[in-house]
Design a protein around this motif. Sequence first.
Motif, PDB file in Angstrom:
ATOM      1  N   VAL A 121       0.860  -1.181   0.000  1.00 10.97           N
ATOM      2  CA  VAL A 121       0.000   0.000   0.000  1.00 10.97           C
ATOM      3  C   VAL A 121       0.894   1.228   0.000  1.00 10.97           C
ATOM      4  O   VAL A 121       1.752   1.376   0.866  1.00 10.97           O
ATOM      5  CB  VAL A 121      -0.944   0.015   1.216  1.00 10.97           C
ATOM      6  N   LEU A 122       0.673   2.085  -0.979  1.00 12.91           N
ATOM      7  CA  LEU A 122       1.516   3.261  -1.165  1.00 12.91           C
ATOM      8  C   LEU A 122       0.673   4.524  -1.125  1.00 12.91           C
ATOM      9  O   LEU A 122      -0.360   4.622  -1.799  1.00 12.91           O
ATOM     10  CB  LEU A 122       2.228   3.165  -2.519  1.00 12.91           C
ATOM     11  N   PHE A 123       1.131   5.492  -0.327  1.00 10.56           N
ATOM     12  CA  PHE A 123       0.557   6.838  -0.328  1.00 10.56           C
ATOM     13  C   PHE A 123       1.682   7.782  -0.708  1.00 10.56           C
ATOM     14  O   PHE A 123       2.758   7.739  -0.119  1.00 10.56           O
ATOM     15  CB  PHE A 123       0.017   7.216   1.052  1.00 10.56           C
ATOM     16  N   VAL A 124       1.436   8.631  -1.686  1.00  8.96           N
ATOM     17  CA  VAL A 124       2.447   9.583  -2.134  1.00  8.96           C
ATOM     18  C   VAL A 124       2.013  10.991  -1.741  1.00  8.96           C
ATOM     19  O   VAL A 124       0.942  11.454  -2.137  1.00  8.96           O
ATOM     20  CB  VAL A 124       2.685   9.510  -3.654  1.00  8.96           C
ATOM     21  N   VAL A 125       2.856  11.637  -0.947  1.00  6.70           N
ATOM     22  CA  VAL A 125       2.657  13.047  -0.624  1.00  6.70           C
ATOM     23  C   VAL A 125       3.117  13.821  -1.848  1.00  6.70           C
ATOM     24  O   VAL A 125       4.297  13.797  -2.198  1.00  6.70           O
ATOM     25  CB  VAL A 125       3.461  13.454   0.627  1.00  6.70           C
ATOM     26  N   ASP A 126       2.174  14.468  -2.504  1.00  3.24           N
ATOM     27  CA  ASP A 126       2.438  15.148  -3.767  1.00  3.24           C
ATOM     28  C   ASP A 126       3.298  16.387  -3.537  1.00  3.24           C
ATOM     29  O   ASP A 126       2.844  17.392  -3.001  1.00  3.24           O
ATOM     30  CB  ASP A 126       1.121  15.525  -4.430  1.00  3.24           C
ATOM     31  N   SER A 127       4.553  16.317  -3.955  1.00  4.32           N
ATOM     32  CA  SER A 127       5.491  17.417  -3.735  1.00  4.32           C
ATOM     33  C   SER A 127       5.069  18.679  -4.492  1.00  4.32           C
ATOM     34  O   SER A 127       5.375  19.789  -4.055  1.00  4.32           O
ATOM     35  CB  SER A 127       6.903  17.009  -4.132  1.00  4.32           C
ATOM     36  N   ASP A 128       4.358  18.531  -5.591  1.00  2.04           N
ATOM     37  CA  ASP A 128       3.888  19.705  -6.323  1.00  2.04           C
ATOM     38  C   ASP A 128       2.861  20.484  -5.501  1.00  2.04           C
ATOM     39  O   ASP A 128       2.783  21.705  -5.599  1.00  2.04           O
ATOM     40  CB  ASP A 128       3.263  19.303  -7.660  1.00  2.04           C
ATOM     41  N   VAL A 129       2.097  19.789  -4.682  1.00  2.41           N
ATOM     42  CA  VAL A 129       1.081  20.456  -3.862  1.00  2.41           C
ATOM     43  C   VAL A 129       1.733  21.267  -2.768  1.00  2.41           C
ATOM     44  O   VAL A 129       1.465  22.456  -2.605  1.00  2.41           O
ATOM     45  CB  VAL A 129       0.078  19.435  -3.266  1.00  2.41           C
ATOM     46  N   TYR A 130       2.608  20.649  -1.983  1.00  2.95           N
ATOM     47  CA  TYR A 130       3.153  21.391  -0.854  1.00  2.95           C
ATOM     48  C   TYR A 130       4.228  22.384  -1.261  1.00  2.95           C
ATOM     49  O   TYR A 130       4.456  23.370  -0.571  1.00  2.95           O
ATOM     50  CB  TYR A 130       3.605  20.493   0.298  1.00  2.95           C
ATOM     51  N   SER A 131       4.873  22.175  -2.395  1.00  4.48           N
ATOM     52  CA  SER A 131       5.879  23.160  -2.812  1.00  4.48           C
ATOM     53  C   SER A 131       5.227  24.405  -3.407  1.00  4.48           C
ATOM     54  O   SER A 131       5.871  25.438  -3.532  1.00  4.48           O
ATOM     55  CB  SER A 131       6.872  22.547  -3.792  1.00  4.48           C
ATOM     56  N   ALA A 132       3.951  24.321  -3.751  1.00  7.68           N
ATOM     57  CA  ALA A 132       3.231  25.467  -4.307  1.00  7.68           C
ATOM     58  C   ALA A 132       2.818  26.464  -3.225  1.00  7.68           C
ATOM     59  O   ALA A 132       2.428  27.574  -3.530  1.00  7.68           O
ATOM     60  CB  ALA A 132       1.998  24.991  -5.068  1.00  7.68           C
ATOM     61  N   TYR A 133       2.901  26.057  -1.953  1.00  8.43           N
ATOM     62  CA  TYR A 133       2.480  26.909  -0.844  1.00  8.43           C
ATOM     63  C   TYR A 133       3.686  27.309  -0.013  1.00  8.43           C
ATOM     64  O   TYR A 133       4.638  26.570   0.122  1.00  8.43           O
ATOM     65  CB  TYR A 133       1.493  26.158   0.055  1.00  8.43           C
ATOM     66  N   HIS A 175       7.390  10.804  -0.860  1.00  6.89           N
ATOM     67  CA  HIS A 175       7.200  12.174  -1.328  1.00  6.89           C
ATOM     68  C   HIS A 175       7.623  12.236  -2.792  1.00  6.89           C
ATOM     69  O   HIS A 175       8.623  11.620  -3.169  1.00  6.89           O
ATOM     70  CB  HIS A 175       8.072  13.142  -0.523  1.00  6.89           C
ATOM     71  N   GLY A 176       6.877  12.975  -3.577  1.00  7.84           N
ATOM     72  CA  GLY A 176       7.238  13.139  -4.981  1.00  7.84           C
ATOM     73  C   GLY A 176       6.006  13.361  -5.824  1.00  7.84           C
ATOM     74  O   GLY A 176       4.943  13.719  -5.321  1.00  7.84           O
ATOM     75  N   ARG A 177       6.156  13.121  -7.111  1.00  5.72           N
ATOM     76  CA  ARG A 177       5.022  13.216  -8.030  1.00  5.72           C
ATOM     77  C   ARG A 177       4.356  11.844  -8.031  1.00  5.72           C
ATOM     78  O   ARG A 177       5.002  10.835  -8.316  1.00  5.72           O
ATOM     79  CB  ARG A 177       5.510  13.607  -9.408  1.00  5.72           C
ATOM     80  N   PRO A 178       3.066  11.791  -7.696  1.00  4.19           N
ATOM     81  CA  PRO A 178       2.411  10.493  -7.477  1.00  4.19           C
ATOM     82  C   PRO A 178       2.598   9.471  -8.594  1.00  4.19           C
ATOM     83  O   PRO A 178       2.969   8.328  -8.320  1.00  4.19           O
ATOM     84  CB  PRO A 178       0.944  10.869  -7.277  1.00  4.19           C
ATOM     85  N   VAL A 238      -3.598  11.219 -12.252  1.00  5.89           N
ATOM     86  CA  VAL A 238      -2.561  10.288 -11.809  1.00  5.89           C
ATOM     87  C   VAL A 238      -2.832   8.918 -12.414  1.00  5.89           C
ATOM     88  O   VAL A 238      -1.934   8.260 -12.939  1.00  5.89           O
ATOM     89  CB  VAL A 238      -2.506  10.218 -10.266  1.00  5.89           C
ATOM     90  N   THR A 239      -4.083   8.501 -12.364  1.00  6.73           N
ATOM     91  CA  THR A 239      -4.445   7.185 -12.892  1.00  6.73           C
ATOM     92  C   THR A 239      -4.113   7.079 -14.377  1.00  6.73           C
ATOM     93  O   THR A 239      -3.513   6.090 -14.816  1.00  6.73           O
ATOM     94  CB  THR A 239      -5.940   6.908 -12.642  1.00  6.73           C
TER      95      THR A 239
END
Length: 148
Positions: free
Chosen positions: A35-47, A91-94, A128-129
């Motif tokens: 089971v993998l969850f990816v913290v989208d780096s594009d989301v948090y780096s935009a803020y 962390h990264g691009r999903p 992403v899909t």
Amino acid sequence: MYRNILLATDGSVASKNATSHAIGLADLHDAMLHVLFVVDSDVYSAYSGDEYVDEREGPEHGLEEVGEEALAAVRKRAADRGVEVLEELRHGRPHEEIVEYADEEGVDLIVLGTRRHPEEYRSLLGSVTDRVVRLADEPVTVVKTEVE
């Protein structure tokens, strides 16, 4: 047929049916469920600054907490069926992280959830899909979730 199944989850309603499907397949084939969850780096780096995400301090930390909760929820559901789980938070691009993880771990099948988005949304942001389906060497099962 399957020894290692990867469920990529974002903890949203779109992942609900995919989770059930992946757990069922892992149970049926006596497979390991990754089971993998990816913290989208594009989301948090935009803020910048101390913005909040779902009432959690800081976007990166908030998304990590959402990820931990999503992984814990899948772990509990899988344990109820007797399915063994390996969890990973990255962390990264999903889409890139999902494909990379599948390659690294020798995954036989990737399971993803999706829900219907307006055409304008998909043409602007993509999915992403969609990206995983195009990039993965492994078979990908897409499980649709109707959102009311």
